[in-house]
Design an enzyme around this catalytic site. Structure first.
Site, PDB file in Angstrom:
ATOM      1  N   GLY A  12      41.461  19.811 -19.549  1.00  0.00           N
ATOM      2  CA  GLY A  12      40.931  18.597 -18.928  1.00  0.00           C
ATOM      3  C   GLY A  12      40.237  18.906 -17.610  1.00  0.00           C
ATOM      4  N   LYS A 185      40.163  26.771 -36.472  1.00  0.00           N
ATOM      5  CA  LYS A 185      40.781  26.899 -35.149  1.00  0.00           C
ATOM      6  C   LYS A 185      42.302  26.936 -35.286  1.00  0.00           C
ATOM      7  CE  LYS A 185      41.309  27.015 -30.683  1.00  0.00           C
ATOM      8  NZ  LYS A 185      41.221  26.009 -29.673  1.00  0.00           N
ATOM      9  N   SER A 255      48.141  32.482 -23.637  1.00  0.00           N
ATOM     10  CA  SER A 255      47.883  31.363 -24.554  1.00  0.00           C
ATOM     11  C   SER A 255      48.532  30.096 -24.009  1.00  0.00           C
ATOM     12  CB  SER A 255      48.435  31.669 -25.944  1.00  0.00           C
ATOM     13  OG  SER A 255      49.837  31.506 -25.941  1.00  0.00           O
ATOM     14  N   SER A 256      48.058  28.967 -24.487  1.00  0.00           N
ATOM     15  CA  SER A 256      48.609  27.692 -24.000  1.00  0.00           C
ATOM     16  C   SER A 256      50.109  27.598 -24.317  1.00  0.00           C
ATOM     17  CB  SER A 256      47.849  26.516 -24.625  1.00  0.00           C
ATOM     18  OG  SER A 256      47.797  26.643 -26.020  1.00  0.00           O
ATOM     19  N   GLU A 268      53.262  22.985 -28.344  1.00  0.00           N
ATOM     20  CA  GLU A 268      52.575  22.284 -29.441  1.00  0.00           C
ATOM     21  C   GLU A 268      52.912  22.906 -30.801  1.00  0.00           C
ATOM     22  OE1 GLU A 268      48.495  20.441 -27.942  1.00  0.00           O
ATOM     23  OE2 GLU A 268      48.510  22.604 -27.679  1.00  0.00           O
TER      24      GLU A 268
END
Ligand code: PAF
Length: 309
Positions: A12, A185, A255-256, A268
């Site tokens: 964001g 993805k 990585s996230s 996630e």
């Protein structure tokens, strides 16, 4: 353009920062007041591969603009998508376009449950970003963004939004088949995210350990098999090569999912490896490797306070 960004996390702030620098009026919506207060007072700071800059932006827990936005970017975690859709419904205009660039599958369906499908666009991005603090983001890797219509009838909106991104120095192109993109993805995230979080290494490291690639490969193969059964045909060799190429190109990235584990946050996993498991079970595809990865990440999340140093 008036742009609302849902979620003032790394993606964001990165997208909001670049778009604000290009002259757009950017408003970030986030429930965390430490984030929105920092952005209101100091703007967004971007550092990294595209140069360092600071730019003004507005922020709040709800959108407080005086007119409906032209564009809404959905950058919240997958598990917050339904709540974001309800918030967006409050300020959506008849001409507002809503674009999700989130990780995982299921986000389009969750948004379409609340918002008009013909106003939705979806896409994927391989931009790398890590949040350094409230309103401060490290742009860790360049990458293309692909944007397409969710509604079967193709419009020129994807091209228009891709041009807005490209002019803001975020290279983007319009894509025909959004579902193929999302599954492609997903395969990248299935291969990289859980392994980097479990092993606590940056993306590039998983290619250097044979044991890690021995898990990455069947995990990605299961994802491809589930995509195939869902009606999205992916070429296994191309997908496998792409997953490894992304790990190589974002070698220095955390990585996230690793960032979520390090920050003590929920991951996630359910929208990534967990989604492969869920759909695999529905469609009768064996998904043992993704099942194991999902259980391990859930265990990691719940045992965080009990880990030995
Ligand atoms: O989730 C992430 O971190 C990113 O999607 C990716 C491409 C794996 C790069 O770190």
């Amino acid at each position: 353009m008036r742009i609302v960004v849902m979620g003032a996390g790394s993606m964001g702030c990165l997208l909001g920062g670049y778009l604000a620098r290009a002259g757009h009026r950017v408003f970030l919506v986030d429930p965390l007041t430490e984030r929105t207060e920092a952005i209101e007072s100091d703007g967004i700071t971007v550092e990294g591969v595209g140069g360092d800059f600071e730019v003004e932006a507005s922020a709040g827990s709800i959108y407080a603009g005086d007119a409906p936005p032209d564009l809404v970017l959905v950058c919240v975690k997958a598990y917050d998508t339904a709540a974001a859709a309800n918030d967006i419904a409050e300020f959506l205009g008849a001409d507002t376009v809503v674009l999700t660039l989130q990780n995982g599958v299921g986000n389009i369906e969750r948004l379409a449950y609340t918002l008009p499908r013909e106003q939705l666009l979806a896409g994927t991005t391989s931009l790398g970003a890590n949040l350094l603090g409230p309103g401060r983001v490290h742009h860790a890797g360049e990458g293309k963004t692909h944007i397409g219509d969710v509604y079967p009838e193709r419009s020129d909106r994807a091209e228009k939004i891709a041009a807005v991104f490209t002019e803001a120095r975020l290279p983007a192109v319009a894509a025909d088949d959004i579902h193929e993109l999302v599954w492609n993805k997903l395969a990248v995230n299935v291969g990289i995210n859980a392994l980097t979080a479990l092993l606590r290494v940056r993306n590039g490291r998983i290619l250097a350990a044979e044991g890690a690639t021995k898990i990455l490969e069947p995990a990605v193969a299961e994802c491809i098999a589930v995509a195939e059964e869902s009606g999205v045909s992916l070429d296994p060799e191309t997908v496998m090569a792409r997953v490894k190429d992304v790990a190589r190109r974002t070698a220095s990235n955390r990585s996230s999912m690793l960032m979520d584990i390090l920050g003590g946050r929920r991951t996630e996993i359910d929208a990534i490896n967990g989604a492969v498991v869920h759909r695999g079970r529905e469609l009768g595809v064996a998904v043992p490797v993704n099942e194991t990865l999902t259980h391990l990440v859930h265990a990691l999340e719940s045992l965080r306070e009990h880990r030995e140093k």
